[in-house]
Design a protein around this motif. Structure first.
Motif, PDB file in Angstrom:
ATOM      1  N   PHE A  87       0.828  -1.203   0.000  1.00 29.82           N
ATOM      2  CA  PHE A  87       0.000   0.000   0.000  1.00 29.82           C
ATOM      3  C   PHE A  87       0.867   1.259   0.000  1.00 29.82           C
ATOM      4  CE2 PHE A  87      -2.189   3.398   2.334  1.00 29.82           C
ATOM      5  CZ  PHE A  87      -3.285   3.580   1.494  1.00 29.82           C
ATOM      6  N   MET A  88       1.887   1.296   0.851  1.00 27.27           N
ATOM      7  CA  MET A  88       2.756   2.469   0.923  1.00 27.27           C
ATOM      8  C   MET A  88       3.414   2.737  -0.429  1.00 27.27           C
ATOM      9  SD  MET A  88       2.790   3.868   4.006  1.00 27.27           S
ATOM     10  CE  MET A  88       4.388   4.603   4.329  1.00 27.27           C
ATOM     11  N   SER A  89       3.800   1.694  -1.111  1.00 27.87           N
ATOM     12  CA  SER A  89       4.416   1.851  -2.421  1.00 27.87           C
ATOM     13  C   SER A  89       3.432   2.437  -3.423  1.00 27.87           C
ATOM     14  CB  SER A  89       4.922   0.492  -2.913  1.00 27.87           C
ATOM     15  OG  SER A  89       5.425   0.579  -4.231  1.00 27.87           O
ATOM     16  N   LEU A  90       2.209   1.963  -3.412  1.00 27.69           N
ATOM     17  CA  LEU A  90       1.191   2.441  -4.343  1.00 27.69           C
ATOM     18  C   LEU A  90       0.820   3.895  -4.069  1.00 27.69           C
ATOM     19  CD1 LEU A  90      -0.996  -0.779  -4.340  1.00 27.69           C
ATOM     20  CD2 LEU A  90       0.141   0.188  -6.354  1.00 27.69           C
ATOM     21  N   LEU A 122      -0.055   6.593  10.784  1.00 24.43           N
ATOM     22  CA  LEU A 122       0.155   8.035  10.708  1.00 24.43           C
ATOM     23  C   LEU A 122       0.983   8.435   9.500  1.00 24.43           C
ATOM     24  CD1 LEU A 122      -0.302  10.756  12.118  1.00 24.43           C
ATOM     25  CD2 LEU A 122       1.785  10.344  13.413  1.00 24.43           C
ATOM     26  N   GLU A 123       2.046   7.669   9.207  1.00 23.18           N
ATOM     27  CA  GLU A 123       2.911   8.049   8.096  1.00 23.18           C
ATOM     28  C   GLU A 123       2.177   7.971   6.755  1.00 23.18           C
ATOM     29  OE1 GLU A 123       4.014   3.707   9.151  1.00 23.18           O
ATOM     30  OE2 GLU A 123       3.404   5.551  10.187  1.00 23.18           O
ATOM     31  N   VAL A 124       1.202   7.075   6.640  1.00 24.35           N
ATOM     32  CA  VAL A 124       0.417   6.975   5.412  1.00 24.35           C
ATOM     33  C   VAL A 124      -0.446   8.218   5.234  1.00 24.35           C
ATOM     34  CG1 VAL A 124      -1.416   5.707   4.237  1.00 24.35           C
ATOM     35  CG2 VAL A 124       0.397   4.463   5.407  1.00 24.35           C
ATOM     36  N   VAL A 142      -5.570  12.248  13.705  1.00 28.50           N
ATOM     37  CA  VAL A 142      -5.711  11.253  14.765  1.00 28.50           C
ATOM     38  C   VAL A 142      -5.786   9.870  14.137  1.00 28.50           C
ATOM     39  CG1 VAL A 142      -7.050  10.493  16.766  1.00 28.50           C
ATOM     40  CG2 VAL A 142      -6.976  12.928  16.175  1.00 28.50           C
ATOM     41  N   VAL A 143      -4.936   8.975  14.611  1.00 32.41           N
ATOM     42  CA  VAL A 143      -4.934   7.581  14.154  1.00 32.41           C
ATOM     43  C   VAL A 143      -4.831   6.682  15.380  1.00 32.41           C
ATOM     44  CG1 VAL A 143      -3.799   8.227  11.974  1.00 32.41           C
ATOM     45  CG2 VAL A 143      -2.418   7.445  13.915  1.00 32.41           C
ATOM     46  N   PRO A 144      -5.111   5.394  15.234  1.00 32.31           N
ATOM     47  CA  PRO A 144      -4.951   4.493  16.380  1.00 32.31           C
ATOM     48  C   PRO A 144      -3.519   4.515  16.907  1.00 32.31           C
ATOM     49  CG  PRO A 144      -6.227   3.429  14.648  1.00 32.31           C
ATOM     50  CD  PRO A 144      -5.695   4.706  14.069  1.00 32.31           C
ATOM     51  N   THR A 145      -3.382   4.423  18.231  1.00 32.32           N
ATOM     52  CA  THR A 145      -2.061   4.518  18.842  1.00 32.32           C
ATOM     53  C   THR A 145      -1.343   3.187  18.944  1.00 32.32           C
ATOM     54  OG1 THR A 145      -3.082   4.314  21.023  1.00 32.32           O
ATOM     55  CG2 THR A 145      -2.625   6.529  20.235  1.00 32.32           C
ATOM     56  N   GLY A 146      -2.006   2.097  18.648  1.00 34.77           N
ATOM     57  CA  GLY A 146      -1.361   0.801  18.779  1.00 34.77           C
ATOM     58  C   GLY A 146      -2.181  -0.261  18.097  1.00 34.77           C
ATOM     59  N   PRO A 147      -1.851  -1.527  18.324  1.00 26.76           N
ATOM     60  CA  PRO A 147      -2.611  -2.629  17.739  1.00 26.76           C
ATOM     61  C   PRO A 147      -4.078  -2.549  18.130  1.00 26.76           C
ATOM     62  CG  PRO A 147      -0.574  -3.422  18.731  1.00 26.76           C
ATOM     63  CD  PRO A 147      -0.727  -1.989  19.152  1.00 26.76           C
ATOM     64  N   PRO A 148      -4.977  -3.155  17.351  1.00 31.12           N
ATOM     65  CA  PRO A 148      -6.403  -3.078  17.630  1.00 31.12           C
ATOM     66  C   PRO A 148      -6.791  -3.576  19.020  1.00 31.12           C
ATOM     67  CG  PRO A 148      -6.023  -3.951  15.443  1.00 31.12           C
ATOM     68  CD  PRO A 148      -4.687  -3.873  16.105  1.00 31.12           C
ATOM     69  N   ASP A 149      -6.005  -4.473  19.615  1.00 31.64           N
ATOM     70  CA  ASP A 149      -6.374  -5.001  20.924  1.00 31.64           C
ATOM     71  C   ASP A 149      -5.616  -4.301  22.050  1.00 31.64           C
ATOM     72  OD1 ASP A 149      -3.894  -5.943  20.351  1.00 31.64           O
ATOM     73  OD2 ASP A 149      -4.293  -8.033  20.915  1.00 31.64           O
ATOM     74  N   ASP A 150      -4.944  -3.182  21.732  1.00 30.63           N
ATOM     75  CA  ASP A 150      -4.166  -2.467  22.731  1.00 30.63           C
ATOM     76  C   ASP A 150      -5.081  -1.632  23.612  1.00 30.63           C
ATOM     77  OD1 ASP A 150      -2.348  -1.088  24.213  1.00 30.63           O
ATOM     78  OD2 ASP A 150      -1.370  -0.083  22.531  1.00 30.63           O
ATOM     79  N   SER A 151      -5.176  -1.959  24.875  1.00 30.30           N
ATOM     80  CA  SER A 151      -6.015  -1.199  25.796  1.00 30.30           C
ATOM     81  C   SER A 151      -5.159  -0.541  26.868  1.00 30.30           C
ATOM     82  CB  SER A 151      -7.044  -2.120  26.465  1.00 30.30           C
ATOM     83  OG  SER A 151      -6.400  -3.165  27.162  1.00 30.30           O
TER      84      SER A 151
END
Length: 260
Positions: A87-90, A122-124, A142-151
């Protein structure tokens, strides 16, 4: 039935928070291409209807879904890494804005605070908006700060402790964007193209404008209205009629909120 724009016609937001993929940037096709390339890289075939199920899903969740639906759970981490790399390449090769998105952002810039709430890394988001010349118009990303299960707890760029921001359909990216802009969520408008994003913004307590092809012919989720594109003349008339809100409190510097 598609909610008409007139359901929002007598209301003006104090802040607008945009999704990025498929709303501001024409990157959904890049995600689709990246998924297909990642599948091919591991000798796999996309399951029927996978593109619809993957739309708006956090890329880590998507990598796991790719592994699950091809009965290759052991490849979840590798598929996730390959998906993001492709994705980053595209995106670097072909950053395009969605119809009307750039015009709407530039018109609103300086009239009221703008923010971005995205499931992408964030970089994307920074790279996409920067290459399109739009990043400077947004006060916060604003983007998620960690993995989806990070609480747990994340650290901000200044070393401050921040509650972890979970990905959509959790409401966290939108509640955080509203808080950083200094407004209550009910006074903010979210602009979204996926049911996952619509649910996130609705759970945050925002009004929601859906944009783009209808994700489901039977339902537009919790969107207050849905339009085909942001260059729709009805959208432009509505935006021009907004009452200019008082300046919200909070830091007026451009900020990023994501993993550091």
């Amino acid at each position: 039935m598609t909610p008409p724009l007139r359901t929002l016609s007598n209301w003006s937001p104090e802040v607008v928070v945009f999704d990025c993929d498929g709303t501001l940037m024409d990157t959904e096709r890049h995600w689709q291409d990246a998924r297909n390339r990642a599948f091919r890289e591991f000798g796999l075939r996309p399951p029927p209807g996978f593109a619809d199920r993957a739309k708006g899903v956090h890329y880590v969740d998507c990598g796991h879904l790719m592994a699950e639906e091809t009965n290759k759970p052991e490849l979840a981490a590798d598929l996730t890494t390959a998906l993001l790399a492709h994705f980053m390449s595209l995106v670097a090769e072909d950053p395009l804005t969605m119809p009307g998105a750039g015009e709407m952002v530039r018109f609103l810039s300086g009239r009221l605070p703008l923010a971005v709430a995205s499931n992408c890394p964030l970089e994307v988001v920074e790279e996409s908006l920067g290459r399109a010349g739009l990043r400077r118009h947004f006060r916060h990303v604003v983007v998620p700060t960690g993995p989806p299960d990070d609480s747990g707890i994340a650290l901000g760029k200044g070393g401050e402790r921040l509650s972890a921001v979970r990905p959509k359909p959790w409401p966290d990216v939108y509640t955080t964007a509203a808080r950083l802009c200094g407004v209550r969520p009910e006074n903010a408008l979210a602009v979204e193209d996926s049911l996952t994003g619509v649910e996130s913004a609705w759970r945050a307590g925002m009004r929601v404008l859906g944009v783009g092809p209808l994700p489901d012919e039977a339902s537009t989720g919790h969107a207050d209205a849905w339009v085909a594109a942001l260059d729709d003349p009805e959208v432009l008339r509505w935006v021009r009629d907004w009452r200019r809100p008082p300046s919200p409190g909070g830091d007026k510097n451009h900020e990023r909120h994501g993993p550091h």
